[in-house]
Design an enzyme around this catalytic site. Structure first.
Site, short mmCIF file in Angstrom:
data_model
loop_
_atom_site.label_atom_id
_atom_site.label_comp_id
_atom_site.label_asym_id
_atom_site.label_seq_id
_atom_site.Cartn_x
_atom_site.Cartn_y
_atom_site.Cartn_z
N GLY A 154 0.72 -1.26 -0.17
CA GLY A 154 -0.10 -0.09 -0.08
C GLY A 154 0.91 1.27 0.01
N CYS A 155 0.36 2.39 0.67
CA CYS A 155 0.70 3.69 0.50
C CYS A 155 2.20 3.95 1.20
CB CYS A 155 -0.18 4.70 0.90
SG CYS A 155 -1.93 4.79 -0.01
N TYR A 156 2.46 3.12 2.12
CA TYR A 156 3.74 3.30 2.75
C TYR A 156 4.87 2.48 2.44
CZ TYR A 156 2.69 -1.17 5.30
OH TYR A 156 2.33 -2.34 5.36
N PHE A 354 1.26 5.92 5.39
CA PHE A 354 0.33 5.09 6.02
C PHE A 354 -0.27 4.17 5.40
CE2 PHE A 354 -0.01 9.91 6.80
CZ PHE A 354 0.63 9.90 8.05
#
Length: 370
Positions: A154-156, A354
């Protein structure tokens, strides 16, 4: 001993779609009533996004002549995972190559044969032989280049890729690590009307970022040192942000509770990162925060007593590109890098991202010029 980001390159697909134009597409695809359409457009207006980029021209089509989605009012039969992954395999490589070229052109007379490691990052597509091997061949990198893939985090995920790059550089002073984050989020448009899915459709875009990391800074060049990392999990948020493979693409869960969970955990995360660095938050003026959404940025400002101007680079990236998952925070760091001068030497940059878990990642960077 620090390792150093020496250059960052970025790239976006050719299709730039205004935010309200996307809202029109979504309203028609979801076959919304007039009242539902009004509410959807209100949601799109408050995102803080002006436009996003996509590999799919369909989102900008006004005559219904789609090339990826079926030319039917309800877009049925809806594209399968197989069709979406075929599009990912077709589009991820040229976008990644463009980001790498944008990165390496910043270093005069760069010798590509000196690259020792390649780390590819994505949560929006996969195939094998994969993007890593395709990049080796397309960029004419050594066949001995060591390859690592960071997938589905994901985004992290860019933080984990930088941690791996840092580890390579710490153990090998000759390591030159190329990190490539490529996300084609718009491939995974879902037709659900639940709020989580409406938000996901409203904020995610496509993009790629490439970073060169090495153990030694480039002379007479603005480098960014990787000073420290710290990660926290908030198990209470495990179901609030998630990413699942379904029959018709990857389905994102993004609860409205996520900003509150981040607000509750970000101060402790920051304190634990800084406590061993002899650094106070008040001495940090540069922030590279992943713009997961406008409410997330506002929640962090409230928790850390920041002003919106501290977050200006994140807001700019959100406005111009939307949320491109793992690549986004690298767009933010690049925006900061472009404003730096030798006078910023040793200045700290605090960075956050996050993702599913709920995972909070933090990183302290330092500007380095020699």
């Amino acid at each position: 001993m620090n390792s150093f980001i020496c250059a960052i390159g970025t790239a976006t697909p050719p299709h730039k779609i205004a935010q309200m134009q996307t809202a029109e597409f979504m309203a028609e695809a979801l076959q919304l009533s007039a009242d539902e359409n009004r509410k959807l457009k209100a949601l799109y207006r408050v995102t803080g996004i002006a436009h996003r980029y996509t590999v799919l021209p369909d989102f900008a089509t006004t005559n219904g002549q789609f090339t990826f989605f079926p030319n039917t009012p309800d877009l049925e039969p809806f594209p399968t995972v197989q069709q979406r992954m075929a599009m990912y395999q077709q589009e991820a490589l040229p976008l990644s190559v463009a980001a790498v070229e944008d990165c390496l052109v910043q270093i005069k007379q760069f010798d590509r044969s000196s690259i020792t490691h390649l780390i590819t990052v994505s949560c929006t597509g996969m195939y094998a032989p994969g993007l890593d091997i395709d990049l080796i061949q397309a960029l004419n990198l050594p066949s001995t280049t060591q390859r690592t893939s960071v997938n589905f985090m994901g985004c992290y995920a860019a933080f984990n890729a930088l941690k791996v790059a840092d580890a390579f550089c710490q153990t090998d002073s000759q390591a030159r690590v190329l990190v490539v984050c490529t996300e084609l989020c718009t491939l995974h448009f879902q037709k659900y009307r639940e709020y989580d899915h409406l938000v996901s459709n409203a904020i995610f875009g496509d993009g790629s970022a490439a970073v060169l990391v090495q153990s030694q800074p480039l002379p007479k060049h603005i480098n960014i040192g990787l000073a420290a990392f710290h990660c926290e999990l908030i198990p209470a948020g495990k179901k609030e942000m998630a990413w699942h493979i379904a029959n018709h693409g990857f389905e994102m869960t993004l609860s409205s509770y996520v900003p509150d969970l981040i607000r509750q955990g970000i101060k402790c995360l920051t304190e634990r990162l800084l406590q061993n660095l002899d650094l106070e938050l008040s001495s940090v003026n540069l922030f590279a925060i992943h713009p997961g959404g406008r409410k997330i940025l506002e929640a962090i400002e409230k928790a850390l007593a920041l002003q919106p101007e501290h977050n200006c680079f994140a807001y700019e990236v959100l406005r111009d590109y939307g949320n491109m998952s793992s690549a986004t925070v690298l767009f933010v760091i690049k925006a900061i890098l472009q404003t730096l001068s030798p006078a910023n030497h040793h200045q700290p940059i605090l960075s956050f991202a996050f993702g599913p878990g709920l995972t909070l990642e933090s990183m302290l960077l330092r500007v380095h010029y020699v």
